[in-house]
Each structure stands twice: as structure tokens, then as C-alpha cells.
Scaffold this active site. Structure first.
Site, PDB file in Angstrom:
ATOM      1  N   GLU A  72       0.848  -1.041  -0.222  1.00 15.41           N
ATOM      2  CA  GLU A  72      -0.232  -0.108   0.132  1.00 15.41           C
ATOM      3  C   GLU A  72       0.733   1.222  -0.024  1.00 15.41           C
ATOM      4  OE1 GLU A  72      -1.588   2.917   0.854  1.00 15.41           O
ATOM      5  OE2 GLU A  72      -2.255   2.473   2.874  1.00 15.41           O
TER       6      GLU A  72
ATOM      7  N   CYS B 253      -2.567   8.305   3.826  1.00 20.24           N
ATOM      8  CA  CYS B 253      -2.108   8.006   2.179  1.00 20.24           C
ATOM      9  C   CYS B 253      -3.737   8.195   1.570  1.00 20.24           C
ATOM     10  CB  CYS B 253      -2.056   6.302   2.214  1.00 20.24           C
ATOM     11  SG  CYS B 253      -3.155   5.242   3.463  1.00 20.24           S
TER      12      CYS B 253
ATOM     13  N   GLU C 233       2.611  12.779  -4.258  1.00 19.13           N
ATOM     14  CA  GLU C 233       2.166  12.740  -2.965  1.00 19.13           C
ATOM     15  C   GLU C 233       2.970  13.564  -1.913  1.00 19.13           C
ATOM     16  OE1 GLU C 233       2.374   8.932  -0.535  1.00 19.13           O
ATOM     17  OE2 GLU C 233       0.202   9.204  -0.207  1.00 19.13           O
TER      18      GLU C 233
HETATM   19  P1  NAP Z   1       9.281   4.586   4.065  1.00 16.40           P
HETATM   20  O1  NAP Z   1      10.800   4.532   4.182  1.00 16.40           O
HETATM   21  O2  NAP Z   1       8.864   3.981   2.895  1.00 16.40           O
HETATM   22  O3  NAP Z   1       8.867   3.921   5.505  1.00 16.40           O
HETATM   23  C1  NAP Z   1       7.920   2.754   5.459  1.00 16.40           C
HETATM   24  C2  NAP Z   1       8.304   1.673   6.585  1.00 16.40           C
HETATM   25  O4  NAP Z   1       9.092   0.856   5.745  1.00 16.40           O
HETATM   26  C3  NAP Z   1       9.037   2.118   7.803  1.00 16.40           C
HETATM   27  O5  NAP Z   1       8.570   0.966   8.642  1.00 16.40           O
HETATM   28  C4  NAP Z   1      10.486   2.252   7.547  1.00 16.40           C
HETATM   29  O6  NAP Z   1      11.084   2.015   8.685  1.00 16.40           O
HETATM   30  C5  NAP Z   1      10.330   0.685   6.578  1.00 16.40           C
HETATM   31  N1  NAP Z   1      11.376   0.965   5.682  1.00 16.40           N
HETATM   32  C6  NAP Z   1      12.378   1.852   5.368  1.00 16.40           C
HETATM   33  N2  NAP Z   1      13.260   1.431   4.342  1.00 16.40           N
HETATM   34  C7  NAP Z   1      13.166  -0.036   4.496  1.00 16.40           C
HETATM   35  C8  NAP Z   1      13.798  -0.986   3.549  1.00 16.40           C
HETATM   36  N3  NAP Z   1      15.006  -0.534   2.966  1.00 16.40           N
HETATM   37  N4  NAP Z   1      13.701  -2.136   3.679  1.00 16.40           N
HETATM   38  C9  NAP Z   1      12.611  -2.520   4.474  1.00 16.40           C
HETATM   39  N5  NAP Z   1      11.688  -1.628   5.067  1.00 16.40           N
HETATM   40  C10 NAP Z   1      12.339  -0.064   5.174  1.00 16.40           C
HETATM   41  O7  NAP Z   1       8.614   6.111   4.158  1.00 16.40           O
HETATM   42  P2  NAP Z   1       9.124   7.466   5.009  1.00 16.40           P
HETATM   43  O8  NAP Z   1      10.586   7.534   4.814  1.00 16.40           O
HETATM   44  O9  NAP Z   1       8.979   7.211   6.336  1.00 16.40           O
HETATM   45  O10 NAP Z   1       8.158   8.315   4.421  1.00 16.40           O
HETATM   46  C11 NAP Z   1       8.493   8.881   3.020  1.00 16.40           C
HETATM   47  C12 NAP Z   1       7.205   9.024   2.261  1.00 16.40           C
HETATM   48  O11 NAP Z   1       6.385   7.929   1.971  1.00 16.40           O
HETATM   49  C13 NAP Z   1       6.036  10.151   2.878  1.00 16.40           C
HETATM   50  O12 NAP Z   1       6.361  11.371   2.574  1.00 16.40           O
HETATM   51  C14 NAP Z   1       4.817   9.663   2.084  1.00 16.40           C
HETATM   52  O13 NAP Z   1       4.784  10.255   0.905  1.00 16.40           O
HETATM   53  C15 NAP Z   1       5.112   8.026   1.983  1.00 16.40           C
HETATM   54  N6  NAP Z   1       4.470   7.419   2.988  1.00 16.40           N
HETATM   55  C16 NAP Z   1       3.213   6.747   2.805  1.00 16.40           C
HETATM   56  C17 NAP Z   1       2.564   6.019   3.464  1.00 16.40           C
HETATM   57  C18 NAP Z   1       1.152   5.626   3.397  1.00 16.40           C
HETATM   58  O14 NAP Z   1       0.419   5.147   4.483  1.00 16.40           O
HETATM   59  N7  NAP Z   1       0.971   5.079   2.338  1.00 16.40           N
HETATM   60  C19 NAP Z   1       3.014   6.062   4.926  1.00 16.40           C
HETATM   61  C20 NAP Z   1       4.520   6.370   5.362  1.00 16.40           C
HETATM   62  C21 NAP Z   1       4.948   7.428   4.206  1.00 16.40           C
HETATM   63  P3  NAP Z   1      11.864   3.301   9.260  1.00 16.40           P
HETATM   64  O15 NAP Z   1      10.977   4.401   9.267  1.00 16.40           O
HETATM   65  O16 NAP Z   1      12.271   2.569  10.463  1.00 16.40           O
HETATM   66  O17 NAP Z   1      12.983   3.605   8.225  1.00 16.40           O
END
Ligand code: NAP
Ligand code: MG
Length: 478
Positions: A246, A280, A379
Site C-alpha cells: 500500500e 495515504c 504525494e
Molecule cells: P518509508 O521509508 O517507505 O517507511 C515505511 C516503512 O518501511 C517504515 O517502517 C520504514 O522503517 C520501513 N523501511 C524503510 N526502508 C526500508 C527498507 N530498505 N527495507 C524494509 N523496510 C524499510 O517511508 P518514509 O521515508 O517514512 O516516508 C516517506 C514518504 O513515504 C512520505 O512522505 C509519504 O509520501 C510516503 N508514506 C506513505 C505512507 C502510506 O500510508 N502509504 C506511509 C508513510 C509514508 P523506518 O521508518 O524505520 O525507516
């Protein structure tokens, strides 16, 4: 220091390393977390595997359901405590956090009640054969959770997995672990056997990556960014396991000239400012039919300018955004909107007296003459709404679909035929007609198309996603 939950125990990382937890309200450290590594993930996956072969795996569907129902009750009994933890950790206004914890309990109630109502099938086949289709757990399920709705997404993800008899390993986002860790402790208190539900905290690129690549998992569910979603799908491919992704959205409201503005306007404002736009399913684009555009935007601006951002305890519409990276990202998009020649139609206000190191952003309503800016397709994940006029139904559908995302949509009109045509014309996983809901909706199948991801969560359909079938073909003689 907070502890992880592995194999029924509260534990530190094996190498003793920790991470600081920063408050979104003032940027100060207020807690530390174990910085789990591949070795900790490995312990958790083994514990989950053992649970499947042990006490957890021997429970009946009724017994699993009862445990989930008890956990739902326990969450409600600790409602205020969990709400405070969630609000402190994420910066959410306390009312928003309370609503989230209610939804968390609801997931355990819904899937607790559903656990023993998933029936198999019999299939007519050749003479003297009996064929059964039975549902079985996938095995060890991996859950990578984002920071925007940690408690809700944890419930949405693990409750159906546990209902179906899987054993779960969860990697929460480094920015939002605390409510999840507390609920995992409550799960032990209500009697979940060791290893059924394990939480490993740490960084995405360490613990998260190790979990997604672990050969001992059988399924991954991920909510977050597109960039990481691609890495998750690649890791799933290596182990040939299914993943549900998602990956966010850029959902459009389509407002026709016959829409009931008094219904639409509050829902449109709420749909973008709730949770400070870090949703989201945010309704982050607004398409309004030309004839009513000036009048509608004026009324919307009035409502939007009432939005206030403040600390969780001030309990206003918005809190701060979750971290410095998000703060910079949202402000960058606002600057880009101005540079692209978009007009600011209304702004909310940041309350007086918020701490100066906090990540508060100004809720902003933009209007544009065309749909060209990046602000219409990317987004932002903040309280920023972009609006554009459209001519007719065909143009509205074309604009709604003019993004790589496809999560939600909304159509506002009193014309029944148009409601259906537009709802069916929007490429997405959920469409609202004369309403808009972000979050909640535990009963409603949810997920995206296009780059918003694949697979479905919520509702009964999640029980299918988080299980597999076995076909048993028996010859019983002539
Ligand atoms: P993200 O890096 O995709 O984080 C989501 C989850 O994935 C977190 O638990 C994160 O852990 C984990 N993660 C990060 N790198 C990973 C890897 N290489 N392998 C496995 N898991 C990993 O998102 P973000 O950097 O926090 O946010 C960036 C953007 O993503 C936001 O601005 C938004 O646009 C989007 N986002 C969307 C949603 C949604 O509901 N669809 C939610 C959050 C963010 P850590 O946080 O500990 O790194
Ligand atoms: Mg990250």
C-alpha cells in the site's frame, strides 16, 4: 528504554545498540528504542516459526478469535494510556490519537469475531470423489508499518494475520513504535502464546530490510513509500513469497455543479488536514466544475482558513508533521506551488505558543489554472490541497486519473447516473459518493491500483489475503 517483544519476552537488541526517539513537538529526545539488527530479526522469525509448531499453532479458530477479542477489550481498557503514547510519539492531536486507538480496538473486535467464520468449500468433481477446499495460514507473516497511523495500521495488518493462525513479525517505523510495543505487551497479558506476535524495532534499512529478505517468512505486508515498496517486492521475489503493498495516493475529489456544497466543503477540508495531511487516503486534489468554481472556492477558503495547527495537548485540527524530513518535504512542495504560479486561496494558522523546534507546517489551499504542476501528481503527505476547474464529466475523469497513483476517489453530485459513471471511471480501490472517509472503515476492503500498490486489506477480504487454500481430493471408491 523501551523494549522489543520477541518470543514472549521484552528484550533489548542483542548488540545493545539503541535509537533516540525525537518529539515532533519540539525536536527533543524523550525516549530510546532498541536498534534491532538482522540477528534480532532472525530470533523473531524463529520464534514465530516455533509458535506455529507449538501452542499457538494448536489453537482452534474459536480460541484465536477469543484472544483477539480479549485484546480488543484490553486496548479499550487502556484507551487513554495508549492515546497519550500515540499522540506523544507522532505529534497527533490527542483527539485524533483517541480516534485511532478506538479503530485499533475495532480491528481486534472485527477479526476476533471473524476468526471462526471463515469456511472452506466443497467442489463437485468426478464420480466418487470428494473435494474440499480448506483455508490454511501462510505461516510467518512480516508486517512493515509506517509512522502515520502506527496503532491503526498495526491492527489492520496483524489482526487478520493472527485470526487466520499466522505468526507475525512486525517492524514498526523508527519514528512511531511506542504504541505498538505497548499493545504487544498487552497481547502477552491476555494470553497470546510466546512467538505469535513479535515486534522488532530499528531502522528500515537494517531491521526492515533484514525482515523483508529473511528466508523464513512466508508473506510481507508493507505500507509506505513507493521507493521502499519496490525494494520490498524485490525481496519478496527472491523468496517467492506474496506481498501486499500500500504505497500511498493522490486522491481526487470531483465536485459537479449540482453538488451539495454544505456536505462537500467540511469533508474536503477534513480529508486533507486530518492527521496533518499524513494520510495515504488524503483527498489531496480538488477538481471543481467551472460554473461553480469561484463561488465554491470562496466558501471552501472560508472553512479552510479556520484550520489551526498546534501541539497535541492544544488538540486543534492539526499537529506538527512527524519529523524533520517531512517538515522539509511539505515546505518544499509549498514553495514549489508558489514557484509554479499557483495561487494561495487560503491558509490555516499555526497557533501561538508552539515550541520553536517543532515541525509545524502551514495548512495551505492552492488554486491553479491547469493540472500541470508536480503538486497535482506527487504525494505531498502534508496539509496541502491543490484545486483546478474542469469543464465536463469526461475531463473530470481524465484529470482524476492523470496520476500514477490510484487509491481513493470521491464524486460529489446529486445525479445518480453520473455518480455511477464517475465512480466506475476513476481508477482506484475505493470511491466515495457524496462523502469522504480517511481511516477507519475496518469493514471496507481497501487498497490501490496502479502505483498505489496491490492486494487488499480490511474487511473479510484481508482474511483471504493472509491465508492460502489447499485442495484435498479424495477418492472414496465405487
Ligand atoms: P518509508 O521509508 O517507505 O517507511 C515505511 C516503512 O518501511 C517504515 O517502517 C520504514 O522503517 C520501513 N523501511 C524503510 N526502508 C526500508 C527498507 N530498505 N527495507 C524494509 N523496510 C524499510 O517511508 P518514509 O521515508 O517514512 O516516508 C516517506 C514518504 O513515504 C512520505 O512522505 C509519504 O509520501 C510516503 N508514506 C506513505 C505512507 C502510506 O500510508 N502509504 C506511509 C508513510 C509514508 P523506518 O521508518 O524505520 O525507516
Ligand atoms: Mg524512513
Amino acid at each position: 528504554m523501551s523494549k522489543m517483544v520477541i518470543n514472549g519476552e521484552r528484550v533489548a537488541a542483542q548488540d545493545g545498540r539503541t535509537l533516540d526517539v525525537l518529539s515532533p513537538v519540539d525536536g527533543e529526545v524523550f525516549e530510546t528504542l532498541p536498534r534491532g539488527q538482522a540477528a534480532d530479526v532472525d530470533l523473531a522469525v524463529r520464534a514465530a516459526r516455533d509458535a506455529l509448531g507449538g501452542e499457538w499453532g494448536r489453537l482452534s479458530a474459536l480460541e484465536r478469535g477469543r484472544l483477539l477479542l480479549r485484546l480488543g477489550e484490553k486496548v479499550l481498557a487502556h484507551h487513554e494510556e495508549l492515546s497519550r503514547i500515540e499522540s506523544r510519539d507522532t505529534g497527533k492531536p490527542i483527539s485524533t490519537a483517541r480516534a485511532d486507538i478506538t479503530v485499533l480496538a475495532r480491528y481486534f473486535e472485527f477479526y476476533g469475531g471473524a476468526a471462526d467464520k471463515v469456511h472452506g468449500q466443497t467442489i463437485p468433481f468426478q464420480q466418487n470423489y470428494s473435494v474440499q477446499l480448506v483455508r490454511e495460514p501462510l505461516g510467518v507473516t512480516a508486517h512493515i508499518i509506517p509512522w502515520n497511523y502506527p496503532a491503526q495500521m498495526f491492527g489492520r495488518s496483524v489482526a487478520p494475520a493472527l485470526a487466520m493462525g499466522n505468526a507475525a513479525v512486525v517492524k514498526p517505523a523508527e519514528d512511531a513504535c511506542l504504541s505498538i510495543l505497548r499493545v504487544a505487551e498487552l497481547a502477552l497479558e491476555v494470553g497470546f502464546p510466546p512467538g505469535a506476535l513479535n515486534i522488532v524495532t530499528g531502522l528500515g534499512e537494517e531491521a526492515g530490510a533484514a525482515l523483508s529478505r529473511h528466508p523464513g517468512i512466508n508473506f510481507i505486508t508493507f505500507t509506505g513509500s513507493n521507493e521502499v515498496g519496490v525494494l520490498i517486492q524485490q525481496a519478496a521475489a527472491v523468496n517467492a513469497v506474496k506481498c501486499v503493498l500500500e504505497l500511498g495516493g493522490k486522491s481526487a475529489h470531483i465536485v459537479f455543479d449540482d453538488a451539495r456544497a454544505e456536505l462537500a466543503i467540511p469533508a474536503i477540508v477534513k480529508g486533507i488536514v486530518h492527521n496533518t495531511g499524513q494520510t495515504c487516503t488524503a483527498g489531496s486534489r480538488l477538481l471543481v466544475q467551472k460554473g461553480i468554481y469561484p463561488r465554491f472556492m470562496e466558501a471552501l477558503a472560508q472553512e479552510f482558513s479556520k484550520v489551526r495547527a498546534g501541539t497535541p495537548d492544544m488538540d486543534l485540527t492539526c499537529g506538527p508533521v512527524v519529523n524533520r524530513a517531512q517538515f522539509e518535504r511539505v515546505n518544499r512542495y509549498i514553495a514549489k506551488g508558489l514557484a509554479d504560479g499557483m495561487k494561495v486561496v487560503a491558509e490555516g494558522r499555526i497557533a501561538d505558543g508552539v515550541p520553536s523546534g517543532g515541525y509545524f507546517v502551514k495548512p495551505t489551499l492552492f488554486s491553479a489554472a491547469s493540472h500541470d504542476s508536480d503538486l497535482f501528481t506527487q504525494e505531498i503527505f502534508g496539509p496541502v490541497l491543490v484545486s483546478v476547474p474542469f469543464e465536463d464529466e469526461a475531463e473530470a475523469i481524465r484529470l482524476a486519473n492523470a496520476t500514477d497513483y490510484g487509491l481513493l476517489g470521491a464524486v460529489w453530485t446529486e445525479n445518480g447516473g453520473r455518480q455511477q459513471r464517475v465512480a466506475r471511471g476513476i481508477q482506484c480501490g475505493q470511491v466515495y459518493i457524496n462523502g469522504f472517509g480517511a481511516g477507519g472503515g475496518v469493514e471496507l476492503p481497501f487498497g490501490g491500483v496502479k502505483k498505489s500498490g496491490h492486494g487488499r486489506e480490511k474487511g473479510f477480504i484481508a482474511l483471504e489475503e493472509m491465508s492460502t487454500t489447499k485442495t484435498i481430493i479424495q477418492y472414496y471408491g465405487a
